[in-house]
Structures are given as structure tokens and as C-alpha cells.
Write a protein that holds these residues in place. Structure first.
Motif, PDB file in Angstrom:
ATOM      1  N   VAL A  28       0.837  -1.202   0.000  1.00 41.62           N
ATOM      2  CA  VAL A  28       0.000   0.000   0.000  1.00 41.62           C
ATOM      3  C   VAL A  28       0.872   1.253   0.000  1.00 41.62           C
ATOM      4  O   VAL A  28       0.581   2.229  -0.701  1.00 41.62           O
ATOM      5  CB  VAL A  28      -0.956  -0.006   1.208  1.00 41.62           C
ATOM      6  N   LEU A  29       1.972   1.227   0.757  1.00 44.52           N
ATOM      7  CA  LEU A  29       2.875   2.382   0.787  1.00 44.52           C
ATOM      8  C   LEU A  29       3.487   2.639  -0.588  1.00 44.52           C
ATOM      9  O   LEU A  29       3.569   3.791  -1.039  1.00 44.52           O
ATOM     10  CB  LEU A  29       3.977   2.166   1.818  1.00 44.52           C
ATOM     11  N   ALA A  30       3.904   1.584  -1.276  1.00 43.24           N
ATOM     12  CA  ALA A  30       4.469   1.750  -2.616  1.00 43.24           C
ATOM     13  C   ALA A  30       3.436   2.336  -3.573  1.00 43.24           C
ATOM     14  O   ALA A  30       3.745   3.214  -4.395  1.00 43.24           O
ATOM     15  CB  ALA A  30       4.989   0.407  -3.129  1.00 43.24           C
ATOM     16  N   LEU A  31       2.189   1.878  -3.458  1.00 44.42           N
ATOM     17  CA  LEU A  31       1.116   2.401  -4.296  1.00 44.42           C
ATOM     18  C   LEU A  31       0.815   3.854  -3.945  1.00 44.42           C
ATOM     19  O   LEU A  31       0.600   4.695  -4.832  1.00 44.42           O
ATOM     20  CB  LEU A  31      -0.132   1.532  -4.105  1.00 44.42           C
ATOM     21  N   VAL A  60      -4.111   4.613   6.687  1.00 44.86           N
ATOM     22  CA  VAL A  60      -4.910   4.103   5.580  1.00 44.86           C
ATOM     23  C   VAL A  60      -5.967   3.138   6.110  1.00 44.86           C
ATOM     24  O   VAL A  60      -5.688   2.322   7.000  1.00 44.86           O
ATOM     25  CB  VAL A  60      -4.020   3.384   4.545  1.00 44.86           C
ATOM     26  N   LEU A  61      -7.156   3.243   5.547  1.00 50.39           N
ATOM     27  CA  LEU A  61      -8.229   2.303   5.832  1.00 50.39           C
ATOM     28  C   LEU A  61      -8.528   1.494   4.586  1.00 50.39           C
ATOM     29  O   LEU A  61      -8.733   2.061   3.508  1.00 50.39           O
ATOM     30  CB  LEU A  61      -9.497   3.046   6.258  1.00 50.39           C
ATOM     31  N   ASP A  62      -8.537   0.174   4.746  1.00 50.16           N
ATOM     32  CA  ASP A  62      -9.030  -0.712   3.697  1.00 50.16           C
ATOM     33  C   ASP A  62     -10.553  -0.620   3.746  1.00 50.16           C
ATOM     34  O   ASP A  62     -11.193  -1.162   4.646  1.00 50.16           O
ATOM     35  CB  ASP A  62      -8.554  -2.147   3.961  1.00 50.16           C
ATOM     36  N   VAL A  63     -11.139   0.101   2.798  1.00 51.19           N
ATOM     37  CA  VAL A  63     -12.562   0.428   2.865  1.00 51.19           C
ATOM     38  C   VAL A  63     -13.432  -0.832   2.878  1.00 51.19           C
ATOM     39  O   VAL A  63     -14.455  -0.882   3.577  1.00 51.19           O
ATOM     40  CB  VAL A  63     -12.953   1.361   1.704  1.00 51.19           C
ATOM     41  N   PRO A  86      -5.601   8.496  17.536  1.00 51.99           N
ATOM     42  CA  PRO A  86      -6.217   7.386  18.268  1.00 51.99           C
ATOM     43  C   PRO A  86      -7.653   7.116  17.859  1.00 51.99           C
ATOM     44  O   PRO A  86      -8.112   5.968  17.920  1.00 51.99           O
ATOM     45  CB  PRO A  86      -6.119   7.831  19.736  1.00 51.99           C
ATOM     46  N   ILE A  87      -8.370   8.145  17.415  1.00 47.64           N
ATOM     47  CA  ILE A  87      -9.759   7.947  16.998  1.00 47.64           C
ATOM     48  C   ILE A  87      -9.821   7.094  15.741  1.00 47.64           C
ATOM     49  O   ILE A  87     -10.548   6.093  15.686  1.00 47.64           O
ATOM     50  CB  ILE A  87     -10.456   9.306  16.762  1.00 47.64           C
ATOM     51  N   VAL A  88      -9.049   7.467  14.727  1.00 51.78           N
ATOM     52  CA  VAL A  88      -9.119   6.707  13.477  1.00 51.78           C
ATOM     53  C   VAL A  88      -8.489   5.318  13.633  1.00 51.78           C
ATOM     54  O   VAL A  88      -8.909   4.361  12.967  1.00 51.78           O
ATOM     55  CB  VAL A  88      -8.497   7.493  12.304  1.00 51.78           C
ATOM     56  N   ALA A  89      -7.497   5.189  14.513  1.00 52.80           N
ATOM     57  CA  ALA A  89      -6.902   3.876  14.753  1.00 52.80           C
ATOM     58  C   ALA A  89      -7.942   2.910  15.315  1.00 52.80           C
ATOM     59  O   ALA A  89      -7.949   1.713  14.965  1.00 52.80           O
ATOM     60  CB  ALA A  89      -5.712   3.988  15.701  1.00 52.80           C
ATOM     61  N   ARG A  90      -8.810   3.406  16.174  1.00 48.97           N
ATOM     62  CA  ARG A  90      -9.869   2.556  16.737  1.00 48.97           C
ATOM     63  C   ARG A  90     -10.826   2.073  15.658  1.00 48.97           C
ATOM     64  O   ARG A  90     -11.522   1.070  15.850  1.00 48.97           O
ATOM     65  CB  ARG A  90     -10.654   3.313  17.810  1.00 48.97           C
ATOM     66  N   HIS A  91     -10.856   2.781  14.546  1.00 52.81           N
ATOM     67  CA  HIS A  91     -11.791   2.428  13.476  1.00 52.81           C
ATOM     68  C   HIS A  91     -11.095   1.753  12.296  1.00 52.81           C
ATOM     69  O   HIS A  91     -11.637   1.738  11.184  1.00 52.81           O
ATOM     70  CB  HIS A  91     -12.533   3.674  13.016  1.00 52.81           C
ATOM     71  N   GLY A  92      -9.928   1.194  12.515  1.00 48.23           N
ATOM     72  CA  GLY A  92      -9.313   0.353  11.496  1.00 48.23           C
ATOM     73  C   GLY A  92      -8.257   0.992  10.632  1.00 48.23           C
ATOM     74  O   GLY A  92      -7.663   0.313   9.786  1.00 48.23           O
ATOM     75  N   PHE A  93      -7.976   2.274  10.811  1.00 53.30           N
ATOM     76  CA  PHE A  93      -6.913   2.911  10.039  1.00 53.30           C
ATOM     77  C   PHE A  93      -5.553   2.454  10.572  1.00 53.30           C
ATOM     78  O   PHE A  93      -5.354   2.353  11.784  1.00 53.30           O
ATOM     79  CB  PHE A  93      -7.002   4.433  10.140  1.00 53.30           C
ATOM     80  N   GLU A  94      -4.617   2.205   9.655  1.00 56.75           N
ATOM     81  CA  GLU A  94      -3.281   1.737  10.025  1.00 56.75           C
ATOM     82  C   GLU A  94      -2.222   2.693   9.486  1.00 56.75           C
ATOM     83  O   GLU A  94      -2.375   3.263   8.400  1.00 56.75           O
ATOM     84  CB  GLU A  94      -3.021   0.335   9.470  1.00 56.75           C
ATOM     85  N   VAL A  95      -1.150   2.848  10.247  1.00 58.92           N
ATOM     86  CA  VAL A  95      -0.062   3.753   9.860  1.00 58.92           C
ATOM     87  C   VAL A  95       0.798   3.098   8.785  1.00 58.92           C
ATOM     88  O   VAL A  95       1.230   1.951   8.939  1.00 58.92           O
ATOM     89  CB  VAL A  95       0.816   4.105  11.077  1.00 58.92           C
ATOM     90  N   ILE A  96       1.046   3.812   7.690  1.00 58.83           N
ATOM     91  CA  ILE A  96       1.967   3.312   6.669  1.00 58.83           C
ATOM     92  C   ILE A  96       3.280   4.095   6.672  1.00 58.83           C
ATOM     93  O   ILE A  96       4.305   3.580   6.236  1.00 58.83           O
ATOM     94  CB  ILE A  96       1.347   3.313   5.255  1.00 58.83           C
ATOM     95  N   THR A  97       3.258   5.327   7.153  1.00 57.53           N
ATOM     96  CA  THR A  97       4.487   6.125   7.282  1.00 57.53           C
ATOM     97  C   THR A  97       4.142   7.389   8.060  1.00 57.53           C
ATOM     98  O   THR A  97       3.009   7.554   8.533  1.00 57.53           O
ATOM     99  CB  THR A  97       5.073   6.481   5.898  1.00 57.53           C
ATOM    100  N   TYR A  98       5.119   8.258   8.229  1.00 53.46           N
ATOM    101  CA  TYR A  98       4.913   9.552   8.876  1.00 53.46           C
ATOM    102  C   TYR A  98       5.395  10.641   7.924  1.00 53.46           C
ATOM    103  O   TYR A  98       6.288  10.400   7.100  1.00 53.46           O
ATOM    104  CB  TYR A  98       5.668   9.628  10.212  1.00 53.46           C
ATOM    105  N   ALA A  99       4.808  11.824   8.041  1.00 53.96           N
ATOM    106  CA  ALA A  99       5.177  12.933   7.163  1.00 53.96           C
ATOM    107  C   ALA A  99       5.352  14.211   7.968  1.00 53.96           C
ATOM    108  O   ALA A  99       4.555  14.501   8.865  1.00 53.96           O
ATOM    109  CB  ALA A  99       4.121  13.140   6.079  1.00 53.96           C
ATOM    110  N   THR A 100       6.391  14.956   7.620  1.00 49.51           N
ATOM    111  CA  THR A 100       6.678  16.231   8.269  1.00 49.51           C
ATOM    112  C   THR A 100       6.620  17.348   7.236  1.00 49.51           C
ATOM    113  O   THR A 100       7.341  17.300   6.228  1.00 49.51           O
ATOM    114  CB  THR A 100       8.069  16.215   8.921  1.00 49.51           C
TER     115      THR A 100
END
Length: 264
Positions: free
Chosen positions: A6-9, A104-107, A234-248
Motif C-alpha cells: 500500500v505504501l508503494a502504491l 490508511v483504511l481498507d474500505v 487514536p480515533i481513526v486507529a480505533r476504526h481500522g486505520f493503520e499507519v503506513i508512514t509519517y510525514a513532516t
């Protein structure tokens, strides 16, 4: 969901190939930048550098935007090279914001809580004249001027299937906002995510999130992305979103250039 795939995409579709209305996409040998007419904010969204090429690339961008007398943002991702790219930018006068988690959330795998009809009064805006409700939420939440919303987002609302804006109302008062940008490919991006302080703790953020997830699912979008700060993470993590990277976000402004517009 295979996070590396997913990160590559994401890198390809959302950083190298994405197009923005009203912006010039400029593909250079080792980076991709997007240039918006003043006073809007331009940005470098993708770079492929190393220890030997980074400083020269930074110098080239500084010279380019200094000649235009325009500010710009360089968005540095945790997996970008060289590993000290953000520090190199800071040493050249860029101001670094706190990192956001790119989540990212897998819809297709969205949890039931995001697919149920919300109890809150959440409406999708249909008329640019309604954007006053968006500004009425954003300005007190962020303490900034959001007058640019009328022209830019109003124009985007006129583009077919590009932007969906949702507002949560409490007894007729706009209390929370969030919107989705739909681009060609596998991703749609969630932005805004703001609730007036007096109305927090009522589930409005989640209700706005759910409305946008349901719409994306109905439109067949595979993945939803969000640049999540400390409050929303934390809100979106509870709903299935997963971290693919961080951005500054690293912002540079030439001398005598005042505040520009948001890059969102």
C-alpha cells in the motif's frame, strides 16, 4: 492489508502522479513539485535523493522559489532518503511542523460502526454558498484566516466527483466539518476533521468520518487516507486505520512574504 504494498502504491499515486486543479505539476530529475499561483502555497511532494544529491536539490528549490518570491512546503516522509533530509531543510531555514501519521483504511474491511447511519445531523454540502458553515468551524478551531476556502473549495465543488464536504450540525449550528478529495486511482483523501471545542465529546468527529467512509465505499474506493495528528490518530486507529508512514511538513518563506493559504 499489506502495508508495504500500500505504501508503494501511495508513493506512486499520491506523491508522484497526482494532479491538483489550478496547480502546475513539475517533474524534475529527482523530485516532483507542485506550483500554485501566489498567494497559494506550492510544495515538493516527492523526492528521490541521497546524501550526495540532497543539498544541491535543496539549493535548487530555494533558488527557484526565491526568484518567485513565493513560500513553499517540502513534505518529508519517514521513508524518504537521505534519512536526515528534514534536518537538512531545517538547517536551511525551513520551519518543521509536528509529524503527521499517514494512515490508511481498507474500505472493504471498514468496521460496522463506520457503516451505520450516524445519530448526528451530518449533511453533505451541495452549494458553495454553504461554505460559510465550513469557515465558521475552521477559523475558531485553528485560529487562522480561512477565507481562501470560498474560492478554492468553491471551485473544486464545481468539478464532477472531485470533492465532498460534510458538516455536522447541532440544533442548526455548524459544529464540525470534514471533506474528501477523490483522485484517479486507488485512494481518496480525508481532510478537515475539525470540531468546535464546545461540541467535542459528542461523537461528531466519528459521525463525519463514518459519512465519508460510507460514501467512499459506495463509490468503490479501495483505500482512504488521512494525515492524522495527535488528536485524531487514536480515533481513526480505533476504526481500522493503520499507519503506513509519517510525514513532516517543512515550510520555507522568503523575506517579506506574509501568510499564504493552507496546502490542504
Amino acid at each position: 492489508m499489506n502495508l508495504q504494498e500500500v505504501l508503494a502504491l501511495y508513493d506512486r499515486e499520491q506523491r508522484r502522479e497526482i494532479e491538483y486543479p489550478g496547480m502546475s505539476r513539475q517533474v524534475l530529475p529527482r523530485l516532483v513539485r507542485y506550483v500554485r499561483p501566489a498567494p497559494g502555497m506550492s510544495f515538493v511532494l516527492h523526492s528521490d535523493l541521497d546524501e550526495g544529491s540532497a543539498d544541491a536539490a535543496i539549493n535548487e528549490q530555494l533558488a527557484y522559489f526565491a526568484a518567485l518570491q513565493q513560500p513553499f512546503e517540502w513534505k518529508v516522509y519517514a521513508h524518504d532518503r537521505p534519512a536526515d533530509l528534514a534536518q537538512r531543510l531545517a538547517a536551511r531555514g525551513f520551519v518543521l511542523e509536528e509529524p503527521d501519521a499517514i494512515m490508511v483504511l481498507d474500505v472493504a474491511a471498514a468496521p460496522p460502526a463506520l457503516l451505520a447511519e450516524p445519530a448526528a445531523d451530518v449533511r453533505r454540502l451541495r452549494d458553495p454558498a454553504q461554505l460559510a458553515d465550513v469557515v465558521a468551524v475552521l477559523e475558531p478551531v485553528w485560529g487562522e484566516d480561512f477565507s481562501w476556502v470560498y474560492e478554492r473549495m468553491g471551485g473544486h465543488m464545481a468539478l464532477p466527483d472531485y470533492l465532498s464536504i460534510f458538516v455536522a450540525y447541532v440544533v442548526g449550528t455548524a459544529a464540525g466539518v470534514g471533506w474528501t478529495y477523490y483522485n484517479p486511482g486507488h485512494f481518496a483523501g480525508l481532510w478537515g476533521g475539525s470540531t468546535l471545542a464546545a461540541y467535542r465529546g459528542r461523537g461528531l468527529y466519528t459521525a463525519l468520518l463514518a459519512a465519508r467512509v460510507r460514501e467512499a465505499r459506495a463509490r468503490g474506493v479501495p483505500y482512504l487516507t488521512i494525515d492524522a495528528g495527535a488528536m485524531s490518530r487514536p480515533i481513526v486507529a480505533r476504526h481500522g486505520f493503520e499507519v503506513i508512514t509519517y510525514a513532516t511538513a517543512c515550510e520555507w518563506r522568503p523575506v517579506a512574504v506574509g501568510l499564504g493559504q493552507s496546502t490542504a
